[in-house]
Design a protein around this motif. Structure first.
Motif, mmCIF file in Angstrom:
data_model
loop_
_atom_site.group_PDB
_atom_site.id
_atom_site.type_symbol
_atom_site.label_atom_id
_atom_site.label_comp_id
_atom_site.label_asym_id
_atom_site.label_seq_id
_atom_site.Cartn_x
_atom_site.Cartn_y
_atom_site.Cartn_z
ATOM 1 N N ARG A 44 0.829 -1.209 0.000
ATOM 2 C CA ARG A 44 0.000 0.000 0.000
ATOM 3 C C ARG A 44 0.859 1.254 0.000
ATOM 4 N N THR A 46 3.840 1.620 -1.131
ATOM 5 C CA THR A 46 4.482 1.761 -2.438
ATOM 6 C C THR A 46 3.527 2.374 -3.456
ATOM 7 N N VAL A 47 2.321 1.806 -3.535
ATOM 8 C CA VAL A 47 1.333 2.303 -4.508
ATOM 9 C C VAL A 47 0.917 3.733 -4.176
ATOM 10 N N GLN A 48 0.639 3.992 -2.895
ATOM 11 C CA GLN A 48 0.164 5.314 -2.493
ATOM 12 C C GLN A 48 1.210 6.388 -2.743
ATOM 13 N N LEU A 50 3.783 6.320 -4.874
ATOM 14 C CA LEU A 50 4.030 6.516 -6.300
ATOM 15 C C LEU A 50 2.887 7.291 -6.955
ATOM 16 N N LEU A 51 1.650 6.996 -6.544
ATOM 17 C CA LEU A 51 0.519 7.773 -7.051
ATOM 18 C C LEU A 51 0.592 9.222 -6.576
ATOM 19 N N LEU A 52 1.004 9.388 -5.325
ATOM 20 C CA LEU A 52 1.167 10.745 -4.802
ATOM 21 C C LEU A 52 2.198 11.512 -5.612
ATOM 22 N N LEU A 54 2.919 11.169 -8.742
ATOM 23 C CA LEU A 54 2.306 11.572 -10.009
ATOM 24 C C LEU A 54 1.385 12.771 -9.829
ATOM 25 N N VAL A 55 0.592 12.744 -8.750
ATOM 26 C CA VAL A 55 -0.325 13.856 -8.482
ATOM 27 C C VAL A 55 0.453 15.139 -8.206
ATOM 28 N N GLU A 57 3.472 15.940 -9.184
ATOM 29 C CA GLU A 57 4.092 16.444 -10.406
ATOM 30 C C GLU A 57 3.087 17.246 -11.231
#
Length: 268
Positions: A44, A46-48, A50-52, A54-55, A57
């Motif tokens: 979780r 890792t996914v959270q 990495l998504l953060l 992207l957001v 950026e």
């Protein structure tokens, strides 16, 4: 000149992830029963994160005050939900979420805006590159302080019902009868940040300072920024904990100075 740290590759990250497998293996060997939760939590995170990334950026590229405000609102909403989820005994109805959510929204927003317009001063002041990470650091700590304070208050009221009602029967106001539980709840909610400030620099190097040093910042400047963050967190935690605990105490009593434990949900 101080050189910045080398970028991390996926292989570099894999080496550190091997320690998670080690911790999971120890759980299996000692039959601790947390290896599944540990692996799920690591996945979780890792996914959270990495998504953060992207957001963030996207937010940094647009520099829109509305998108920054929307991201902050989402963070505040989830923080309120986390406070609600950490309660053993919760206020019934919308109060269960509302008290913690309102307290953390007011405390984190006020202190973040204060920092952006006084000490940090980005241009523009709502620049997501500064506002969102700053809000995130404040939220993580204030959330814990409020959750602990609320949990301590409700537990004390349930545990000391007879003593509180005896004081009320003898003519004490609801604030006089709840004085000791309120003070205990506030001390408990604030002790975390007090201990962090007392141990910083001697027992451990805080994350903000470590990150800035690894990024090439001078230790002195890194220490100043870390102090800024610690002071902001302390102020926000104090505001949030006081607001949440007092709102909860008011809800657990009424204008006739009666203890209203019927407004609490049962233990999880």
């Amino acid at each position: 000149m101080i050189e910045t740290a080398e970028p991390l590759s996926w292989l570099d990250l894999a080496w550190s992830a091997a320690l998670i497998l080690l911790a999971g293996g120890l759980s299996v060997v000692w039959n601790l029963g947390i290896h599944r939760r540990l692996l799920i939590a690591a996945a979780r995170a890792t996914v959270q994160l990495l998504l953060l990334a992207l957001v963030l950026e996207a937010l940094f590229a647009t520099a829109s005050p509305w998108l920054t405000a929307a991201a902050a609102a989402v963070m505040l909403g989830f923080a309120g939900r986390e406070i609600f989820g950490r309660q053993d005994r919760r206020l019934a109805g919308g109060w269960g979420y509302g008290v913690g959510g309102a307290a953390i929204t007011v405390a984190a927003s006020v202190v973040t805006l204060f920092a952006l317009t006084t000490s940090v001063r980005p241009d523009p002041w709502y620049d997501a590159r500064y506002a969102i990470p700053l809000l995130g650091m404040i939220l993580g700590n204030v959330m814990t302080g409020i959750a602990v304070g609320l949990n301590t208050l409700t537990a004390a009221c349930a545990r000391e019902t007879a003593a509180i009602e005896a004081q009320l029967a003898l003519g004490a106001t609801r604030w006089e009868a709840l004085n000791a539980p309120i003070r205990h709840a506030l001390r408990t909610g604030l002790i975390g940040i007090v201990n962090s400030m007392a141990a910083a620099g001697i027992v451990f190097i805080p994350g903000m300072m470590t990150g800035q040093i690894l990024a090439g910042q001078s230790p002195e400047q890194a220490a100043r920024y870390q102090l800024l963050i610690l002071f902001l967190i302390a102020g926000a935690t104090a505001i949030g904990a006081v607001m949440a605990v007092l709102l909860a105490a008011a809800r657990l009593t009424d204008d006739r100075h009666r203890l209203r434990l019927d407004r609490l949900r049962g233990t999880k």
